[in-house]
Design an enzyme around this catalytic site. Structure first.
Site, short mmCIF file in Angstrom:
data_model
loop_
_atom_site.label_atom_id
_atom_site.label_comp_id
_atom_site.label_asym_id
_atom_site.label_seq_id
_atom_site.Cartn_x
_atom_site.Cartn_y
_atom_site.Cartn_z
N HIS A 160 46.96 44.41 47.71
CA HIS A 160 46.73 45.10 49.22
C HIS A 160 45.42 44.98 49.48
O HIS A 160 44.59 45.11 48.69
CB HIS A 160 47.02 46.39 49.21
CG HIS A 160 46.69 47.00 50.68
ND1 HIS A 160 46.90 46.60 51.84
CD2 HIS A 160 45.81 47.91 50.94
CE1 HIS A 160 46.54 47.37 52.90
NE2 HIS A 160 45.80 48.23 52.04
N HIS A 210 46.03 47.19 60.12
CA HIS A 210 45.64 47.70 58.78
C HIS A 210 45.32 46.71 57.95
O HIS A 210 43.94 46.22 57.60
CB HIS A 210 47.01 48.41 58.00
CG HIS A 210 46.53 48.96 56.92
ND1 HIS A 210 47.03 50.08 56.19
CD2 HIS A 210 45.64 48.66 55.91
CE1 HIS A 210 46.88 50.62 55.18
NE2 HIS A 210 45.78 49.70 54.88
N HIS A 244 42.28 43.60 52.96
CA HIS A 244 42.00 43.51 54.39
C HIS A 244 41.49 42.15 54.82
O HIS A 244 40.34 42.34 55.35
CB HIS A 244 41.19 44.73 54.52
CG HIS A 244 41.70 46.01 54.47
ND1 HIS A 244 41.02 47.11 54.45
CD2 HIS A 244 42.97 46.47 54.24
CE1 HIS A 244 41.72 48.06 54.22
NE2 HIS A 244 43.02 47.70 53.89
N GLU A 260 46.68 54.40 48.66
CA GLU A 260 47.99 53.71 49.02
C GLU A 260 49.15 53.46 47.58
O GLU A 260 49.77 52.78 47.82
CB GLU A 260 47.53 52.05 49.34
CG GLU A 260 46.70 52.29 50.25
CD GLU A 260 47.29 52.52 51.74
OE1 GLU A 260 48.55 53.24 51.88
OE2 GLU A 260 46.55 52.16 52.83
N TYR A 320 56.96 26.83 41.93
CA TYR A 320 55.68 26.40 42.62
C TYR A 320 54.72 27.58 42.30
O TYR A 320 55.05 28.75 42.08
CB TYR A 320 55.84 26.23 44.01
CG TYR A 320 54.39 25.39 44.85
CD1 TYR A 320 54.54 24.03 44.66
CD2 TYR A 320 53.43 26.38 45.03
CE1 TYR A 320 53.29 23.60 45.14
CE2 TYR A 320 52.42 25.73 45.54
CZ TYR A 320 52.24 24.46 45.72
OH TYR A 320 51.19 23.73 46.18
N TYR A 335 54.65 24.32 55.88
CA TYR A 335 55.70 24.87 54.82
C TYR A 335 55.29 25.66 53.89
O TYR A 335 56.11 26.15 53.05
CB TYR A 335 55.96 23.24 54.26
CG TYR A 335 55.05 22.65 53.26
CD1 TYR A 335 54.94 23.04 52.04
CD2 TYR A 335 54.17 21.57 53.88
CE1 TYR A 335 53.99 22.50 51.38
CE2 TYR A 335 53.36 20.98 53.13
CZ TYR A 335 53.06 21.43 51.76
OH TYR A 335 52.25 20.74 50.97
#
Length: 229
Positions: free
Chosen positions: A101, A164, A103, A82, A217, A122
């Site tokens: 990335h 994916h 899963h 990837e 934050y 929120y």
């Protein structure tokens, strides 16, 4: 003496160590399993990315692959399949310093259905807008997947990838991992709320105000200060 970036304690070695640690965090945080998932971090004029096919627990700093933004590398191991969307995200978005990335179960479940996640809480403001978009399907490792991911990430820090998984980004690797956890938590809450009844969607203007508040934050080092809204 000529500088050797691979010596212990070098900037590159510390950055590679952070990628190794993040790959292991994906497993312990329940965001990935086996050899799935990959991590990159901006470094120098290019970036470092986890290699393909090596379980997180077996990774070492010297296994992390340095790459250029032209998509080249000189390393005994191949980068993650990837690497294209890691490169393209970091190249397109200079404010992003790291890409994660994975899963995770709930994010991936919504991705399997091609469904975005709306503003049911929120905390979605942490992603930068009122939705977590789901990019259309394309085969893994392809330019098409990278193009879809870039579009879904427009104005956002994270997205789903249809059939994916998910992508989370941040100015630092710590914040990218934090966002990945927040995205999976939100997906889990939304999945449960759909079973309970009809979740109430917060209005866009409320999320826009919260996005502004969220600019300070998230995880912070002691040097940054510890005050949060």
């Amino acid at each position: 003496m000529q500088h050797n970036p691979h010596l212990p304690g070098s900037d590159e070695n510390r950055a590679a160590d952070s990628v190794v640690a993040a790959m292991r965090d994906l497993i312990t945080l329940g965001l990935s399993q086996g050899t799935s998932g990959n991590v990159s971090v901006r470094h120098g004029a290019g970036f470092l990315v986890s290699p393909t096919g090596i379980p997180a627990e077996a990774l070492r700093a010297e296994d992390i692959v340095p790459m250029t933004f032209t998509g080249t590398w000189e390393h005994r191991l191949a980068p993650s399949s990837e690497w294209r969307f890691h490169r393209d995200i970091l190249a397109r978005r200079p404010e992003i310093g790291a890409v994660v990335h994975a899963h995770p179960t709930y994010c991936t479940a919504f991705a399997l259905c091609g469904r975005m996640i709306p503003a049911v809480h929120y905390m979605i403001a942490a992603v930068g807008g009122p939705t977590i978009r789901c990019a259309p399907y394309a085969p893994y490792g392809t330019d098409a997947l990278s193009a879809h991911a870039l579009e879904a990430l427009e104005g956002r820090g994270g997205c789903l990838l249809a059939n994916h998984g998910m992508i989370a980004t941040g100015p630092t690797l710590e914040k990218a991992l934090w966002l990945a956890v927040e995205m999976e938590t939100l997906a889990r809450q939304y999945a449960i709320a759909l079973q309970v009844g009809a979740p109430i969607i917060l209005p866009d203007d409320e999320i826009a105000r919260t996005v502004e508040r969220f600019k300070t934050y998230g995880p912070r080092s002691r040097a940054d200060g510890l005050v949060q809204p």
